[in-house]
Design an enzyme around this catalytic site. Structure first.
Site, PDB file in Angstrom:
ATOM      1  N   GLY A  50       0.838  -1.194   0.000  1.00 44.83           N
ATOM      2  CA  GLY A  50       0.000   0.000   0.000  1.00 44.83           C
ATOM      3  C   GLY A  50       0.871   1.241   0.000  1.00 44.83           C
ATOM      4  O   GLY A  50       2.005   1.209   0.489  1.00 44.83           O
ATOM      5  N   GLN A  55       3.370   9.900   0.730  1.00 44.69           N
ATOM      6  CA  GLN A  55       4.650   9.193   0.829  1.00 44.69           C
ATOM      7  C   GLN A  55       5.557   9.465  -0.369  1.00 44.69           C
ATOM      8  O   GLN A  55       6.754   9.195  -0.306  1.00 44.69           O
ATOM      9  CB  GLN A  55       4.422   7.677   0.981  1.00 44.69           C
ATOM     10  CG  GLN A  55       3.763   7.313   2.307  1.00 44.69           C
ATOM     11  CD  GLN A  55       3.548   5.822   2.434  1.00 44.69           C
ATOM     12  OE1 GLN A  55       2.552   5.288   1.983  1.00 44.69           O
ATOM     13  NE2 GLN A  55       4.502   5.120   3.033  1.00 44.69           N
ATOM     14  N   CYS A  98       5.903  -0.238   7.046  1.00 42.87           N
ATOM     15  CA  CYS A  98       5.588   0.949   6.255  1.00 42.87           C
ATOM     16  C   CYS A  98       6.802   1.317   5.414  1.00 42.87           C
ATOM     17  O   CYS A  98       7.928   1.303   5.917  1.00 42.87           O
ATOM     18  CB  CYS A  98       5.243   2.109   7.193  1.00 42.87           C
ATOM     19  SG  CYS A  98       4.841   3.637   6.341  1.00 42.87           S
ATOM     20  N   LEU A  99       6.569   1.634   4.145  1.00 44.62           N
ATOM     21  CA  LEU A  99       7.693   1.988   3.268  1.00 44.62           C
ATOM     22  C   LEU A  99       8.388   3.268   3.727  1.00 44.62           C
ATOM     23  O   LEU A  99       9.537   3.508   3.363  1.00 44.62           O
ATOM     24  CB  LEU A  99       7.214   2.132   1.818  1.00 44.62           C
ATOM     25  CG  LEU A  99       6.707   0.828   1.179  1.00 44.62           C
ATOM     26  CD1 LEU A  99       6.167   1.101  -0.222  1.00 44.62           C
ATOM     27  CD2 LEU A  99       7.819  -0.206   1.128  1.00 44.62           C
ATOM     28  N   HIS A 140      -4.329   1.977   7.772  1.00 51.72           N
ATOM     29  CA  HIS A 140      -2.929   2.427   7.818  1.00 51.72           C
ATOM     30  C   HIS A 140      -2.714   3.543   6.788  1.00 51.72           C
ATOM     31  O   HIS A 140      -2.141   4.596   7.104  1.00 51.72           O
ATOM     32  CB  HIS A 140      -2.015   1.224   7.536  1.00 51.72           C
ATOM     33  CG  HIS A 140      -0.556   1.543   7.408  1.00 51.72           C
ATOM     34  ND1 HIS A 140       0.403   1.029   8.255  1.00 51.72           N
ATOM     35  CD2 HIS A 140       0.120   2.324   6.512  1.00 51.72           C
ATOM     36  CE1 HIS A 140       1.598   1.492   7.886  1.00 51.72           C
ATOM     37  NE2 HIS A 140       1.456   2.276   6.825  1.00 51.72           N
ATOM     38  N   GLU A 141      -3.192   3.317   5.551  1.00 48.03           N
ATOM     39  CA  GLU A 141      -2.977   4.315   4.496  1.00 48.03           C
ATOM     40  C   GLU A 141      -3.793   5.576   4.750  1.00 48.03           C
ATOM     41  O   GLU A 141      -3.333   6.691   4.480  1.00 48.03           O
ATOM     42  CB  GLU A 141      -3.322   3.725   3.122  1.00 48.03           C
ATOM     43  CG  GLU A 141      -2.521   2.487   2.725  1.00 48.03           C
ATOM     44  CD  GLU A 141      -1.016   2.676   2.818  1.00 48.03           C
ATOM     45  OE1 GLU A 141      -0.530   3.817   2.686  1.00 48.03           O
ATOM     46  OE2 GLU A 141      -0.316   1.680   3.054  1.00 48.03           O
ATOM     47  N   HIS A 144      -2.074   7.906   6.957  1.00 48.04           N
ATOM     48  CA  HIS A 144      -1.083   8.733   6.249  1.00 48.04           C
ATOM     49  C   HIS A 144      -1.722  10.032   5.748  1.00 48.04           C
ATOM     50  O   HIS A 144      -1.108  11.101   5.813  1.00 48.04           O
ATOM     51  CB  HIS A 144      -0.516   7.989   5.032  1.00 48.04           C
ATOM     52  CG  HIS A 144       0.618   7.059   5.349  1.00 48.04           C
ATOM     53  ND1 HIS A 144       1.802   7.494   5.905  1.00 48.04           N
ATOM     54  CD2 HIS A 144       0.762   5.731   5.168  1.00 48.04           C
ATOM     55  CE1 HIS A 144       2.613   6.451   6.062  1.00 48.04           C
ATOM     56  NE2 HIS A 144       2.003   5.377   5.623  1.00 48.04           N
TER      57      HIS A 144
HETATM   58 ZN    ZN Z   1       2.717   3.448   5.627  1.00 50.94          ZN
END
Ligand code: ZN
Length: 173
Positions: A50, A55, A98-99, A140-141, A144
């Protein structure tokens, strides 16, 4: 399509952007679809399941996701202006990553089911229920988009430890 740089928490300038609140987009047009194509390519390259627009430094309410397992056909998904309309009382703990917090995983507890509305890649309004990994990932997204990272759900001690671990790994690399 292009691979974008993913912002990470070990960089102070990146972290300042990741803390910002994203905005709804007025419409799904070709420029927005190009951004979503870039985001998916960036996510697959990382690899991750995701990615939120913030990001890659774009403060718009856009998420891409692919929850296909290894060996399955890719199943890219796009969420524009997503809103959660209902959350279950029942909670579910999942070991998240998480990236933007590379190579750090920790358990976060969230509602196990949510209902959401969003616009898809074609700009059509969709209403959907999410559970299991889909529920984890969309929450989660969507965090963000509100400037919240999964490590913000942890105790201050664990959050600080996560960031210093990422910094140390980056210095070693
Ligand atoms: Zn993330």
């Amino acid at each position: 399509m292009a691979i974008r740089r993913i912002l990470t928490v070990d960089n102070a300038a990146d972290l300042a952007v990741l803390k910002q609140v994203s905005k709804d987009v007025p419409a799904v047009d070709d420029a927005l679809r190009a951004l979503m194509d870039d985001m998916l390519e960036t996510m697959y390259d990382a690899p991750g399941i995701g990615l939120a627009a913030v990001q890659v430094g774009e403060l718009v309410n856009v998420i891409v996701m692919d929850l296909a397992r290894e060996g399955e056909e890719p199943a890219p998904r796009h969420f524009v202006n997503p809103k959660i309309t209902w959350s279950s009382d029942e909670l579910f703990a999942y070991e998240e990553g998480c990236l933007s917090v590379p190579d750090y995983y920790d358990a976060v507890e969230r509602p196990s089911k949510v209902k959401l509305t969003y616009l898809n890649y074609q700009g059509e309004a969709v209403e959907e229920e999410a559970e299991e990994l889909f529920a984890v990932c969309i929450q989660h997204e969507m965090d963000h988009l509100a400037g919240v990272l999964f490590i913000d759900h942890l105790s201050r001690l664990r959050r600080d430890r996560a960031i210093s671990k990422v910094k140390k790994a980056r210095r070693a690399a």
